[in-house]
Design a protein around this motif. Sequence first.
Motif, PDB file in Angstrom:
ATOM      1  N   TRP A   1     -64.360 -74.130 -66.277  1.00 33.71           N
ATOM      2  CA  TRP A   1     -63.096 -73.770 -65.628  1.00 33.71           C
ATOM      3  C   TRP A   1     -63.125 -74.069 -64.133  1.00 33.71           C
ATOM      4  O   TRP A   1     -62.224 -74.710 -63.598  1.00 33.71           O
ATOM      5  CB  TRP A   1     -62.773 -72.292 -65.861  1.00 33.71           C
ATOM      6  CG  TRP A   1     -61.463 -71.921 -65.255  1.00 33.71           C
ATOM      7  CD1 TRP A   1     -61.230 -71.475 -63.985  1.00 33.71           C
ATOM      8  CD2 TRP A   1     -60.181 -72.049 -65.866  1.00 33.71           C
ATOM      9  NE1 TRP A   1     -59.890 -71.293 -63.774  1.00 33.71           N
ATOM     10  CE2 TRP A   1     -59.222 -71.643 -64.917  1.00 33.71           C
ATOM     11  CE3 TRP A   1     -59.755 -72.463 -67.129  1.00 33.71           C
ATOM     12  CZ2 TRP A   1     -57.869 -71.636 -65.192  1.00 33.71           C
ATOM     13  CZ3 TRP A   1     -58.399 -72.449 -67.408  1.00 33.71           C
ATOM     14  CH2 TRP A   1     -57.469 -72.045 -66.442  1.00 33.71           C
ATOM     15  N   GLU A   2     -64.164 -73.596 -63.444  1.00 37.04           N
ATOM     16  CA  GLU A   2     -64.167 -73.642 -61.979  1.00 37.04           C
ATOM     17  C   GLU A   2     -64.033 -75.054 -61.410  1.00 37.04           C
ATOM     18  O   GLU A   2     -63.217 -75.276 -60.493  1.00 37.04           O
ATOM     19  CB  GLU A   2     -65.426 -72.956 -61.436  1.00 37.04           C
ATOM     20  CG  GLU A   2     -65.417 -71.434 -61.574  1.00 37.04           C
ATOM     21  CD  GLU A   2     -65.713 -70.968 -63.011  1.00 37.04           C
ATOM     22  OE1 GLU A   2     -66.130 -71.824 -63.830  1.00 37.04           O
ATOM     23  OE2 GLU A   2     -65.518 -69.781 -63.298  1.00 37.04           O
ATOM     24  N   PRO A   3     -64.780 -76.051 -61.895  1.00 27.73           N
ATOM     25  CA  PRO A   3     -64.642 -77.389 -61.297  1.00 27.73           C
ATOM     26  C   PRO A   3     -63.285 -78.032 -61.532  1.00 27.73           C
ATOM     27  O   PRO A   3     -62.931 -78.977 -60.822  1.00 27.73           O
ATOM     28  CB  PRO A   3     -65.747 -78.197 -62.006  1.00 27.73           C
ATOM     29  CG  PRO A   3     -66.686 -77.190 -62.566  1.00 27.73           C
ATOM     30  CD  PRO A   3     -65.848 -76.007 -62.904  1.00 27.73           C
ATOM     31  N   LEU A   4     -62.532 -77.522 -62.501  1.00 24.71           N
ATOM     32  CA  LEU A   4     -61.260 -78.149 -62.864  1.00 24.71           C
ATOM     33  C   LEU A   4     -60.041 -77.357 -62.389  1.00 24.71           C
ATOM     34  O   LEU A   4     -58.912 -77.693 -62.736  1.00 24.71           O
ATOM     35  CB  LEU A   4     -61.190 -78.322 -64.390  1.00 24.71           C
ATOM     36  CG  LEU A   4     -62.275 -79.216 -64.995  1.00 24.71           C
ATOM     37  CD1 LEU A   4     -62.161 -79.243 -66.517  1.00 24.71           C
ATOM     38  CD2 LEU A   4     -62.185 -80.638 -64.434  1.00 24.71           C
ATOM     39  N   VAL A   5     -60.271 -76.326 -61.591  1.00 22.04           N
ATOM     40  CA  VAL A   5     -59.149 -75.508 -61.124  1.00 22.04           C
ATOM     41  C   VAL A   5     -58.171 -76.323 -60.296  1.00 22.04           C
ATOM     42  O   VAL A   5     -56.941 -76.210 -60.454  1.00 22.04           O
ATOM     43  CB  VAL A   5     -59.661 -74.294 -60.310  1.00 22.04           C
ATOM     44  CG1 VAL A   5     -58.495 -73.609 -59.595  1.00 22.04           C
ATOM     45  CG2 VAL A   5     -60.330 -73.294 -61.228  1.00 22.04           C
ATOM     46  N   HIS A   6     -58.668 -77.163 -59.429  1.00 22.15           N
ATOM     47  CA  HIS A   6     -57.780 -77.944 -58.562  1.00 22.15           C
ATOM     48  C   HIS A   6     -56.880 -78.861 -59.400  1.00 22.15           C
ATOM     49  O   HIS A   6     -55.661 -78.931 -59.162  1.00 22.15           O
ATOM     50  CB  HIS A   6     -58.583 -78.781 -57.572  1.00 22.15           C
ATOM     51  CG  HIS A   6     -57.743 -79.714 -56.755  1.00 22.15           C
ATOM     52  ND1 HIS A   6     -56.906 -79.282 -55.748  1.00 22.15           N
ATOM     53  CD2 HIS A   6     -57.571 -81.071 -56.812  1.00 22.15           C
ATOM     54  CE1 HIS A   6     -56.273 -80.310 -55.216  1.00 22.15           C
ATOM     55  NE2 HIS A   6     -56.656 -81.407 -55.847  1.00 22.15           N
TER      56      HIS A   6
ATOM     57  N   ASP B   1     -61.102 -85.388 -71.160  1.00 16.12           N
ATOM     58  CA  ASP B   1     -61.079 -86.750 -70.621  1.00 16.12           C
ATOM     59  C   ASP B   1     -61.176 -86.751 -69.101  1.00 16.12           C
ATOM     60  O   ASP B   1     -61.838 -87.618 -68.509  1.00 16.12           O
ATOM     61  CB  ASP B   1     -59.809 -87.464 -71.079  1.00 16.12           C
ATOM     62  CG  ASP B   1     -59.904 -87.925 -72.520  1.00 16.12           C
ATOM     63  OD1 ASP B   1     -60.391 -89.035 -72.752  1.00 16.12           O
ATOM     64  OD2 ASP B   1     -59.497 -87.163 -73.415  1.00 16.12           O
ATOM     65  N   TYR B   2     -60.496 -85.798 -68.473  1.00 13.66           N
ATOM     66  CA  TYR B   2     -60.542 -85.728 -67.011  1.00 13.66           C
ATOM     67  C   TYR B   2     -61.972 -85.483 -66.528  1.00 13.66           C
ATOM     68  O   TYR B   2     -62.455 -86.160 -65.605  1.00 13.66           O
ATOM     69  CB  TYR B   2     -59.614 -84.617 -66.522  1.00 13.66           C
ATOM     70  CG  TYR B   2     -59.479 -84.541 -65.024  1.00 13.66           C
ATOM     71  CD1 TYR B   2     -58.521 -85.294 -64.355  1.00 13.66           C
ATOM     72  CD2 TYR B   2     -60.310 -83.719 -64.273  1.00 13.66           C
ATOM     73  CE1 TYR B   2     -58.398 -85.236 -62.966  1.00 13.66           C
ATOM     74  CE2 TYR B   2     -60.201 -83.651 -62.887  1.00 13.66           C
ATOM     75  CZ  TYR B   2     -59.241 -84.404 -62.238  1.00 13.66           C
ATOM     76  OH  TYR B   2     -59.133 -84.355 -60.879  1.00 13.66           O
ATOM     77  N   ALA B   3     -62.668 -84.536 -67.160  1.00 15.16           N
ATOM     78  CA  ALA B   3     -64.040 -84.233 -66.765  1.00 15.16           C
ATOM     79  C   ALA B   3     -64.958 -85.416 -67.033  1.00 15.16           C
ATOM     80  O   ALA B   3     -65.886 -85.688 -66.253  1.00 15.16           O
ATOM     81  CB  ALA B   3     -64.529 -82.996 -67.511  1.00 15.16           C
ATOM     82  N   ALA B   4     -64.703 -86.137 -68.119  1.00 14.95           N
ATOM     83  CA  ALA B   4     -65.544 -87.288 -68.439  1.00 14.95           C
ATOM     84  C   ALA B   4     -65.418 -88.372 -67.380  1.00 14.95           C
ATOM     85  O   ALA B   4     -66.410 -89.007 -66.996  1.00 14.95           O
ATOM     86  CB  ALA B   4     -65.154 -87.845 -69.809  1.00 14.95           C
ATOM     87  N   VAL B   5     -64.209 -88.596 -66.881  1.00 19.52           N
ATOM     88  CA  VAL B   5     -64.010 -89.599 -65.835  1.00 19.52           C
ATOM     89  C   VAL B   5     -64.766 -89.208 -64.567  1.00 19.52           C
ATOM     90  O   VAL B   5     -65.384 -90.054 -63.908  1.00 19.52           O
ATOM     91  CB  VAL B   5     -62.505 -89.778 -65.526  1.00 19.52           C
ATOM     92  CG1 VAL B   5     -62.308 -90.680 -64.317  1.00 19.52           C
ATOM     93  CG2 VAL B   5     -61.775 -90.351 -66.733  1.00 19.52           C
ATOM     94  N   LEU B   6     -64.740 -87.912 -64.235  1.00 17.23           N
ATOM     95  CA  LEU B   6     -65.419 -87.445 -63.026  1.00 17.23           C
ATOM     96  C   LEU B   6     -66.925 -87.251 -63.227  1.00 17.23           C
ATOM     97  O   LEU B   6     -67.668 -87.093 -62.258  1.00 17.23           O
ATOM     98  CB  LEU B   6     -64.801 -86.128 -62.553  1.00 17.23           C
ATOM     99  CG  LEU B   6     -63.637 -86.237 -61.554  1.00 17.23           C
ATOM    100  CD1 LEU B   6     -62.446 -86.964 -62.170  1.00 17.23           C
ATOM    101  CD2 LEU B   6     -63.206 -84.846 -61.090  1.00 17.23           C
ATOM    102  N   GLY B   7     -67.372 -87.239 -64.493  1.00 22.06           N
ATOM    103  CA  GLY B   7     -68.779 -87.018 -64.771  1.00 22.06           C
ATOM    104  C   GLY B   7     -69.217 -85.589 -64.529  1.00 22.06           C
ATOM    105  O   GLY B   7     -70.345 -85.341 -64.075  1.00 22.06           O
ATOM    106  N   ILE B   8     -68.324 -84.625 -64.845  1.00 18.57           N
ATOM    107  CA  ILE B   8     -68.639 -83.214 -64.632  1.00 18.57           C
ATOM    108  C   ILE B   8     -68.481 -82.451 -65.942  1.00 18.57           C
ATOM    109  O   ILE B   8     -67.968 -82.978 -66.932  1.00 18.57           O
ATOM    110  CB  ILE B   8     -67.728 -82.587 -63.550  1.00 18.57           C
ATOM    111  CG1 ILE B   8     -66.250 -82.662 -63.991  1.00 18.57           C
ATOM    112  CG2 ILE B   8     -67.928 -83.300 -62.217  1.00 18.57           C
ATOM    113  CD1 ILE B   8     -65.292 -81.996 -63.018  1.00 18.57           C
ATOM    114  N   ASN B   9     -68.923 -81.204 -65.934  1.00 18.68           N
ATOM    115  CA  ASN B   9     -68.817 -80.371 -67.127  1.00 18.68           C
ATOM    116  C   ASN B   9     -67.380 -79.887 -67.333  1.00 18.68           C
ATOM    117  O   ASN B   9     -66.617 -79.743 -66.372  1.00 18.68           O
ATOM    118  CB  ASN B   9     -69.738 -79.151 -67.022  1.00 18.68           C
ATOM    119  CG  ASN B   9     -71.202 -79.525 -67.045  1.00 18.68           C
ATOM    120  OD1 ASN B   9     -71.589 -80.508 -67.685  1.00 18.68           O
ATOM    121  ND2 ASN B   9     -72.031 -78.749 -66.359  1.00 18.68           N
ATOM    122  N   VAL B  10     -67.061 -79.600 -68.589  1.00 17.71           N
ATOM    123  CA  VAL B  10     -65.728 -79.068 -68.890  1.00 17.71           C
ATOM    124  C   VAL B  10     -65.758 -77.552 -68.696  1.00 17.71           C
ATOM    125  O   VAL B  10     -65.616 -76.770 -69.643  1.00 17.71           O
ATOM    126  CB  VAL B  10     -65.296 -79.426 -70.331  1.00 17.71           C
ATOM    127  CG1 VAL B  10     -63.829 -79.064 -70.557  1.00 17.71           C
ATOM    128  CG2 VAL B  10     -65.491 -80.903 -70.607  1.00 17.71           C
TER     129      VAL B  10
END
Length: 288
Positions: free
Chosen positions: A164-169, A153-162
């Motif tokens: 690991w690297e983009p979601l580390v923060h 859900d978090y990635a969907a809100v940001l419009g990014i792929n699920v």
Amino acid sequence: MYTRYCRSVLCTPATSPERYAKCHRSGADICLVDLEDSVSVRRKQEARSEAGAFFSSALGMARHCAIRINPVTESEGLHDLLAIQDYPVKPATVLVPKVESPRDLEIVEQVLRPRCPGVELFAVLETPRGVEHAAQIAAASGNLRALIFGAADYAAVLGINVDWEPLVHARARVVNGAHTAGIHAIDSPTFDLTDTKATYREAELALALGFSGKIALNPAQVTVINEVFSPGMEQLERAARIVDAARHSADGVTTVDGGMLGRPFFEASRRLLDEFGTSGDAPQVAHR
């Protein structure tokens, strides 16, 4: 932080009661009956009924069982809470999705308190607002035991792929928020159910970041997750040496294996041995 409490949380749709027994045989620390994402809108009431039957059965009383409700900002979530009040056996834990403020948890507690006074809560943080408020949410309730990161859900809100690297923060914010309140952090599942290597990789990265466990979507992932989130023989043997050295130094600064260690290391090693030192699924190490 190694723990047996929530290394693995295996999610089973409430509308698939034939899978409940397999969930219990999987070795998962927590068996989770899901009323939310895995249940279509038209089957929500059916899911509540099936979950109620489960929590009146021997399976519902046999292990640490949890239930994930729908968001309390939606009518389905409130219907879920009212249904849980009438379950013959109350869930040990209620997972609250899309938590964005302490108020979401207050609503759950206010509804459940009269009939379920001791229920534990897990808050799922899966929106930018929820992640931003991680520390406040983590401190919101004495019944809150863990924060869960919801990557999809978090990635969907940001419009990014699920990935690991983009979601580390975001993951780091959840972990830090949880630890400020002394509770656990649980990572999102690996969504590729056939890629064991991906599950290993994500579990190892989650452990390194400070998570205590990870959601599993099928029993095969449980084995991998439990292995990663349990200490190995070398770790337990080193912990035993550290505890032994701490006793001889009366908890003063000392050296073990050429490294200087003090009280934080002693306390961590004692916790590790208390949790895993005499188990069947982790190597046994005697206190010397």
